[in-house]
Design a protein around this motif. Structure first.
Motif, PDB file in Angstrom:
ATOM      1  N   ARG A  38      13.368  -6.927 -20.751  1.00  0.00           N
ATOM      2  CA  ARG A  38      14.603  -7.168 -21.493  1.00  0.00           C
ATOM      3  C   ARG A  38      15.329  -8.391 -20.934  1.00  0.00           C
ATOM      4  NH1 ARG A  38      20.112  -5.697 -21.126  1.00  0.00           N
ATOM      5  NH2 ARG A  38      21.063  -5.408 -23.160  1.00  0.00           N
ATOM      6  N   GLU A  39      15.415  -8.480 -19.606  1.00  0.00           N
ATOM      7  CA  GLU A  39      16.077  -9.621 -18.975  1.00  0.00           C
ATOM      8  C   GLU A  39      15.356 -10.929 -19.308  1.00  0.00           C
ATOM      9  OE1 GLU A  39      16.547  -8.920 -14.816  1.00  0.00           O
ATOM     10  OE2 GLU A  39      18.023  -7.341 -15.117  1.00  0.00           O
ATOM     11  N   ASP A  40      14.038 -10.904 -19.305  1.00  0.00           N
ATOM     12  CA  ASP A  40      13.268 -12.103 -19.654  1.00  0.00           C
ATOM     13  C   ASP A  40      13.535 -12.510 -21.095  1.00  0.00           C
ATOM     14  OD1 ASP A  40      12.184 -12.235 -17.134  1.00  0.00           O
ATOM     15  OD2 ASP A  40      10.278 -11.304 -17.699  1.00  0.00           O
ATOM     16  N   ARG A  41      13.575 -11.521 -21.992  1.00  0.00           N
ATOM     17  CA  ARG A  41      13.853 -11.789 -23.396  1.00  0.00           C
ATOM     18  C   ARG A  41      15.250 -12.389 -23.562  1.00  0.00           C
ATOM     19  NH1 ARG A  41      12.612  -6.807 -24.891  1.00  0.00           N
ATOM     20  NH2 ARG A  41      14.764  -6.280 -25.339  1.00  0.00           N
ATOM     21  N   LEU A  42      16.231 -11.824 -22.854  1.00  0.00           N
ATOM     22  CA  LEU A  42      17.601 -12.337 -22.937  1.00  0.00           C
ATOM     23  C   LEU A  42      17.715 -13.737 -22.357  1.00  0.00           C
ATOM     24  CD1 LEU A  42      19.648  -9.147 -22.025  1.00  0.00           C
ATOM     25  CD2 LEU A  42      19.408 -10.208 -24.268  1.00  0.00           C
ATOM     26  N   LYS A  43      17.030 -13.994 -21.253  1.00  0.00           N
ATOM     27  CA  LYS A  43      17.040 -15.345 -20.658  1.00  0.00           C
ATOM     28  C   LYS A  43      16.478 -16.365 -21.642  1.00  0.00           C
ATOM     29  CE  LYS A  43      16.466 -13.998 -15.837  1.00  0.00           C
ATOM     30  NZ  LYS A  43      15.540 -14.012 -14.701  1.00  0.00           N
ATOM     31  N   LEU A  44      15.380 -16.020 -22.282  1.00  0.00           N
ATOM     32  CA  LEU A  44      14.760 -16.919 -23.243  1.00  0.00           C
ATOM     33  C   LEU A  44      15.690 -17.166 -24.431  1.00  0.00           C
ATOM     34  CD1 LEU A  44      12.261 -18.527 -24.112  1.00  0.00           C
ATOM     35  CD2 LEU A  44      11.409 -16.450 -25.192  1.00  0.00           C
ATOM     36  N   ALA A  45      16.308 -16.113 -24.934  1.00  0.00           N
ATOM     37  CA  ALA A  45      17.223 -16.265 -26.069  1.00  0.00           C
ATOM     38  C   ALA A  45      18.418 -17.126 -25.680  1.00  0.00           C
ATOM     39  CB  ALA A  45      17.692 -14.890 -26.548  1.00  0.00           C
ATOM     40  N   ARG A  90      18.518 -19.448 -23.341  1.00  0.00           N
ATOM     41  CA  ARG A  90      18.048 -20.823 -23.171  1.00  0.00           C
ATOM     42  C   ARG A  90      17.890 -21.512 -24.530  1.00  0.00           C
ATOM     43  NH1 ARG A  90      13.249 -19.866 -20.671  1.00  0.00           N
ATOM     44  NH2 ARG A  90      14.386 -19.119 -18.884  1.00  0.00           N
ATOM     45  N   GLU A  91      17.299 -20.806 -25.501  1.00  0.00           N
ATOM     46  CA  GLU A  91      17.116 -21.368 -26.836  1.00  0.00           C
ATOM     47  C   GLU A  91      18.464 -21.615 -27.507  1.00  0.00           C
ATOM     48  OE1 GLU A  91      14.298 -22.446 -28.201  1.00  0.00           O
ATOM     49  OE2 GLU A  91      13.320 -21.917 -26.327  1.00  0.00           O
ATOM     50  N   ASN A  92      19.402 -20.705 -27.317  1.00  0.00           N
ATOM     51  CA  ASN A  92      20.736 -20.867 -27.885  1.00  0.00           C
ATOM     52  C   ASN A  92      21.421 -22.096 -27.292  1.00  0.00           C
ATOM     53  OD1 ASN A  92      23.122 -20.365 -29.239  1.00  0.00           O
ATOM     54  ND2 ASN A  92      23.800 -18.784 -27.838  1.00  0.00           N
ATOM     55  N   ARG A 104      22.725 -25.359 -29.337  1.00  0.00           N
ATOM     56  CA  ARG A 104      24.127 -25.786 -29.297  1.00  0.00           C
ATOM     57  C   ARG A 104      24.264 -27.215 -28.788  1.00  0.00           C
ATOM     58  NH1 ARG A 104      28.222 -21.125 -28.198  1.00  0.00           N
ATOM     59  NH2 ARG A 104      29.346 -22.918 -27.462  1.00  0.00           N
ATOM     60  N   LYS A 105      23.459 -27.598 -27.797  1.00  0.00           N
ATOM     61  CA  LYS A 105      23.498 -28.970 -27.295  1.00  0.00           C
ATOM     62  C   LYS A 105      23.049 -29.941 -28.388  1.00  0.00           C
ATOM     63  CE  LYS A 105      22.959 -28.592 -22.316  1.00  0.00           C
ATOM     64  NZ  LYS A 105      22.124 -28.980 -21.172  1.00  0.00           N
ATOM     65  N   SER A 106      22.018 -29.570 -29.119  1.00  0.00           N
ATOM     66  CA  SER A 106      21.527 -30.401 -30.198  1.00  0.00           C
ATOM     67  C   SER A 106      22.599 -30.570 -31.279  1.00  0.00           C
ATOM     68  CB  SER A 106      20.267 -29.779 -30.802  1.00  0.00           C
ATOM     69  OG  SER A 106      19.841 -30.498 -31.918  1.00  0.00           O
ATOM     70  N   GLN A 107      23.270 -29.487 -31.627  1.00  0.00           N
ATOM     71  CA  GLN A 107      24.337 -29.556 -32.622  1.00  0.00           C
ATOM     72  C   GLN A 107      25.484 -30.436 -32.132  1.00  0.00           C
ATOM     73  OE1 GLN A 107      25.258 -25.425 -33.138  1.00  0.00           O
ATOM     74  NE2 GLN A 107      23.734 -25.121 -34.738  1.00  0.00           N
ATOM     75  N   ALA A 108      25.835 -30.326 -30.865  1.00  0.00           N
ATOM     76  CA  ALA A 108      26.915 -31.142 -30.302  1.00  0.00           C
ATOM     77  C   ALA A 108      26.542 -32.618 -30.336  1.00  0.00           C
ATOM     78  CB  ALA A 108      27.220 -30.696 -28.876  1.00  0.00           C
TER      79      ALA A 108
END
Length: 60
Positions: free
Chosen positions: A20-27, A29-31, A35-39
């Protein structure tokens, strides 16, 4: 018999928490990447378009 259901020597609940922690870390990071790309896109579009202060306002 212990709770070693996954064959790693750790209890099954701990392995589930790690997944679960790995899944959350990946999500997260992708988020952050999105957000950086949008900025960056917003910053690029404000540089190429005239500033709102330079545009004439209606009624003034």
């Amino acid at each position: 018999m212990n709770d070693d259901a996954n064959g790693s020597g750790r209890p099954a609940g701990e392995a589930r928490r790690d997944k679960r922690e790995d899944r959350l870390k990946l999500a997260l990071r992708e988020n952050l990447k999105r957000r950086k790309s949008q900025a960056r896109e917003r910053a690029d579009s404000t540089v190429s378009s005239p500033a709102s202060d330079e545009m004439p306002r209606d009624g003034e």
